[in-house]
Design a protein around this motif. Structure first.
Motif, PDB file in Angstrom:
ATOM      1  N   LEU A 175      -5.770  37.229  28.286  1.00 25.03           N
ATOM      2  CA  LEU A 175      -5.219  37.603  29.767  1.00 25.03           C
ATOM      3  C   LEU A 175      -4.112  38.061  29.137  1.00 25.03           C
ATOM      4  O   LEU A 175      -2.596  37.287  29.081  1.00 25.03           O
ATOM      5  CB  LEU A 175      -5.330  36.187  30.364  1.00 25.03           C
ATOM      6  N   SER A 194       1.782  30.217  35.433  1.00 22.03           N
ATOM      7  CA  SER A 194       0.922  31.931  35.567  1.00 22.03           C
ATOM      8  C   SER A 194       0.784  32.971  36.066  1.00 22.03           C
ATOM      9  O   SER A 194       0.922  32.251  37.555  1.00 22.03           O
ATOM     10  CB  SER A 194       0.099  32.076  34.059  1.00 22.03           C
ATOM     11  N   TYR A 195      -0.109  33.983  36.107  1.00 23.84           N
ATOM     12  CA  TYR A 195      -0.465  34.791  36.887  1.00 23.84           C
ATOM     13  C   TYR A 195      -1.828  34.797  36.988  1.00 23.84           C
ATOM     14  O   TYR A 195      -2.567  35.226  35.565  1.00 23.84           O
ATOM     15  CB  TYR A 195       0.181  36.172  37.551  1.00 23.84           C
ATOM     16  N   ASP A 196      -2.521  35.171  37.858  1.00 23.15           N
ATOM     17  CA  ASP A 196      -4.200  35.541  38.026  1.00 23.15           C
ATOM     18  C   ASP A 196      -5.062  36.149  39.284  1.00 23.15           C
ATOM     19  O   ASP A 196      -4.295  36.774  40.140  1.00 23.15           O
ATOM     20  CB  ASP A 196      -4.894  34.085  37.942  1.00 23.15           C
ATOM     21  N   SER A 233     -10.335  32.816  31.407  1.00 28.36           N
ATOM     22  CA  SER A 233      -9.416  32.273  32.205  1.00 28.36           C
ATOM     23  C   SER A 233      -8.364  32.418  32.054  1.00 28.36           C
ATOM     24  O   SER A 233      -7.894  33.508  32.453  1.00 28.36           O
ATOM     25  CB  SER A 233     -10.071  30.717  31.134  1.00 28.36           C
ATOM     26  N   THR A 234      -7.413  32.209  30.815  1.00 28.03           N
ATOM     27  CA  THR A 234      -6.098  32.489  30.018  1.00 28.03           C
ATOM     28  C   THR A 234      -6.590  33.009  28.560  1.00 28.03           C
ATOM     29  O   THR A 234      -5.156  33.746  28.141  1.00 28.03           O
ATOM     30  CB  THR A 234      -5.164  31.402  30.129  1.00 28.03           C
ATOM     31  N   ALA A 281      -0.938  38.448  30.799  1.00 28.58           N
ATOM     32  CA  ALA A 281      -0.678  37.709  32.511  1.00 28.58           C
ATOM     33  C   ALA A 281       0.825  38.807  32.993  1.00 28.58           C
ATOM     34  O   ALA A 281       0.985  38.324  33.933  1.00 28.58           O
ATOM     35  CB  ALA A 281      -0.528  36.052  31.867  1.00 28.58           C
ATOM     36  N   ASP A 336     -14.798  35.268  34.144  1.00 28.50           N
ATOM     37  CA  ASP A 336     -13.173  34.373  35.680  1.00 28.50           C
ATOM     38  C   ASP A 336     -11.665  34.523  34.883  1.00 28.50           C
ATOM     39  O   ASP A 336     -12.230  34.459  33.911  1.00 28.50           O
ATOM     40  CB  ASP A 336     -13.069  33.226  36.751  1.00 28.50           C
ATOM     41  N   ILE A 337     -10.472  35.086  35.595  1.00 29.25           N
ATOM     42  CA  ILE A 337      -9.162  34.613  34.681  1.00 29.25           C
ATOM     43  C   ILE A 337      -9.002  33.546  35.851  1.00 29.25           C
ATOM     44  O   ILE A 337      -9.437  33.841  37.288  1.00 29.25           O
ATOM     45  CB  ILE A 337      -8.280  36.070  34.607  1.00 29.25           C
ATOM     46  N   SER A 338      -8.339  32.762  34.980  1.00 27.07           N
ATOM     47  CA  SER A 338      -7.622  31.343  36.023  1.00 27.07           C
ATOM     48  C   SER A 338      -6.708  30.962  35.408  1.00 27.07           C
ATOM     49  O   SER A 338      -6.035  31.429  33.859  1.00 27.07           O
ATOM     50  CB  SER A 338      -8.572  30.574  36.141  1.00 27.07           C
ATOM     51  N   ASP A 339      -5.753  30.675  35.952  1.00 26.52           N
ATOM     52  CA  ASP A 339      -4.561  30.050  35.945  1.00 26.52           C
ATOM     53  C   ASP A 339      -4.254  28.411  36.462  1.00 26.52           C
ATOM     54  O   ASP A 339      -3.694  27.929  37.383  1.00 26.52           O
ATOM     55  CB  ASP A 339      -2.942  30.414  36.366  1.00 26.52           C
ATOM     56  N   SER A 380     -11.011  30.579  40.852  1.00 32.50           N
ATOM     57  CA  SER A 380      -9.960  30.824  42.040  1.00 32.50           C
ATOM     58  C   SER A 380     -10.368  30.669  43.413  1.00 32.50           C
ATOM     59  O   SER A 380     -10.756  31.961  44.380  1.00 32.50           O
ATOM     60  CB  SER A 380      -9.981  32.005  41.632  1.00 32.50           C
TER      61      SER A 380
END
Length: 521
Positions: free
Chosen positions: A29, A65-67, A25-26, A31, A57-60, A88
């Motif tokens: 990250l 922010s940026y993902d 996630s964050t 970012a 998973d990475i997520s905003d 995402s």
């Protein structure tokens, strides 16, 4: 190690690079590095055709922010190798539309492969994934039609079958730490999870790739205990210093809270207890399969709230919850507080946690299900319009001896729990018990050969896996067997001769029976 401004990244990262991340996630990250790549690409669309590899998973979630979606929507990703995507949506849409190549492979395999591919080893060879969707006998982990290259193959070693995973070599590792010292050593002082960044850096260095780390600040070498070094400076090529705190958050919910990094313990629970209803009823019944002293794998989905129930029942000290990100014990939060884990007894690197799991460190796994078929196979990765992926589900379900699958029997059903019994007031629309699952993430036949003890807990009934299929062993009080259970299944299970009725004390606002149950063993 060289300290550089973000603007110099355009001279270091190139079109078509294989990029590895180590974030959830964050958390962890980098970012601001992603922001820089996005802005550079917006100028001339030169940062495209990336292969992006990440275990989680990475997520905003916050929207500031940026993902992964920030890259996908700009056409920057050609190929994605991951285990799970839940937050995402634009990336999932691109996968649906065959706009990017994509693989869903087991999370533990991804996290540990970085240090398994060396000059003196043949790469990642493991039994994890056999007889599931990632096995080349099925899809080999390929998500869509445009994904054609085989990253998984079957091999024989000493007359036993294994899977060999063929991951691409890393060109650039994009990582995050809290501090870098003047020698380039990286510290995770303020991070909530340690992650697998060390092994990612190691694999990148082995491939003569580039390791870039985003940090909050540079500190003088010697200011911290050398035992606290997470990535040694020898593995770090460049460090960039964060300029916007929103792009270096500890977690989605907070900029930085010391308790989440283990600097002090809290004295009261940081989230409300789970409201009484279907989810709580399912978790209460599932918790009755626990034994005192169990080390528990807490899965994603409904079981993420199991720790909440254990705290309310005052049994958290009798067992040890574990999340595969490296969280052991303590108060594992759920819902909007997911990731905010307090009072931990231990915190380990992500890949080392998988070593623990692969070596029988777990006693029982609490996992969710999207579909269960007549054989007992389970699908969690692809159903309806969802393409979630397997996450660590396959790794865990093939290594633990006792598994409790938890979930509602029918999607959308409305139930009443008045008078300590269960009444279906409005039937749902989609049954989770189907003739054949869309994807096999858990292979029931393989599980019986591994001699695993497997249960399925719903709000209406409890099943046990046998070598002949699902055995119905228990129904809830008030439930009509034919109408509320069997009519809601696409197949007829085996029905136990001594079919039991669930003890009705769990169908009330306050329970309090779990402590007695665990202490009476």
């Amino acid at each position: 190690m060289k300290i550089i401004p973000f603007s110099e990244l355009k001279y270091i990262i190139s079109k078509g690079d294989v990029i590895a991340l180590a974030a959830l996630s964050t958390a962890n990250l980098p970012a601001e590095i992603l922001k820089t790549l996005v802005e550079l690409n917006d100028e001339d669309e030169s940062f495209t055709d990336f292969t992006v590899m990440l275990a989680n998973d990475i997520s905003d979630y916050r929207g500031d922010s940026y993902d992964l979606d920030s890259l996908t929507t700009r056409g920057m990703i050609k190929r994605l190798i991951t285990s799970i995507i839940t937050a995402s949506p634009e990336t999932i849409k691109a996968m649906h539309n065959n706009e990017i190549e994509a693989y869903y492979l087991p999370q533990g395999v991804i996290a540990t492969h970085y240090r398994s591919t060396t000059a003196v080893s043949p790469g990642m060879i493991t039994k994890i994934g056999l007889n599931t969707n990632v096995d080349p006998m099925y899809s080999g982990g390929k998500v869509n039609m445009v994904t054609r290259e085989d990253l998984v193959s079957r091999i024989e070693v000493n007359s036993q079958t294994y899977l060999q995973y063929h991951f691409p070599k890393i060109d650039v590792a994009i990582l995050r730490g809290t501090y870098a010292d003047t020698e380039g050593n990286i510290y995770m002082t303020h991070e909530a999870h340690l992650g697998e960044g060390y092994s990612v850096a190691l694999a990148t260095h082995h491939n003569q790739g580039t390791v870039i780390v985003q940090v909050k600040a540079i500190v003088q070498q010697g200011n911290f205990n050398p035992s606290d070094v997470f990535i040694p400076g020898k593995l770090v090529d460049y460090v960039v210093i964060n300029t916007d705190s929103n792009l270096h958050r500890q977690l989605i919910q907070t900029q930085y809270e010391p308790a989440l990094s283990g600097y002090y313990q809290v004295t009261k629970m940081q989230e409300p207890y789970l409201a009484f209803g279907t989810r709580k009823v399912i978790l209460r019944r599932a918790a009755q399969f626990l034994k005192k002293g169990d080390v528990i794998s807490i899965g994603f989905g409904i079981n993420n709230e199991l720790s909440n129930v254990l705290l309310e029942e005052n049994v958290n000290h009798l067992v040890q919850p574990n999340i595969d990100t490296g969280v052991f014990g303590g108060w594992i939060s759920s819902g909007k507080h997911f990731g905010m884990n307090y009072n931990l007894s231990a915190r380990m690197r992500h890949e080392l946690t998988w070593d623990f799991i692969y070596n029988n460190g777990l006693d029982v796994a609490y996992l969710s299900f999207a579909q269960v078929d007549q054989y007992g196979n389970v699908n969690v990765s692809q159903f309806g319009d969802k393409m979630n992926g397997c996450g660590g589900f396959i790794d865990i379900s093939q290594t633990v001896k006792r598994i409790v699958f938890s979930g509602a029997m029918v999607v959308g059903g409305q139930l009443s729990y008045a008078d300590n019994k269960v009444t279906v007031t409005q039937e749902g629309e989609i049954s989770k018990f189907v003739t054949e699952v869309k994807c096999i993430d858990f292979n029931a036949d393989y599980a019986t050969k591994l001699q695993q003890e497997v249960y399925f807990v719903t709000e209406r009934a409890v099943f046990k896996l046998t070598n002949k299929g699902l055995l119905l062993i228990e129904i809830a009080p008030g439930i009509d067997l034919e109408q509320d259970v069997l009519a809601q299944m696409a197949f007829r299970p085996i029905i136990a001769k001594n079919l039991k009725v669930t003890e009705n004390d769990i169908y009330q606002n306050k329970w309090g029976g779990l402590n007695h149950l665990l202490n009476s063993e």
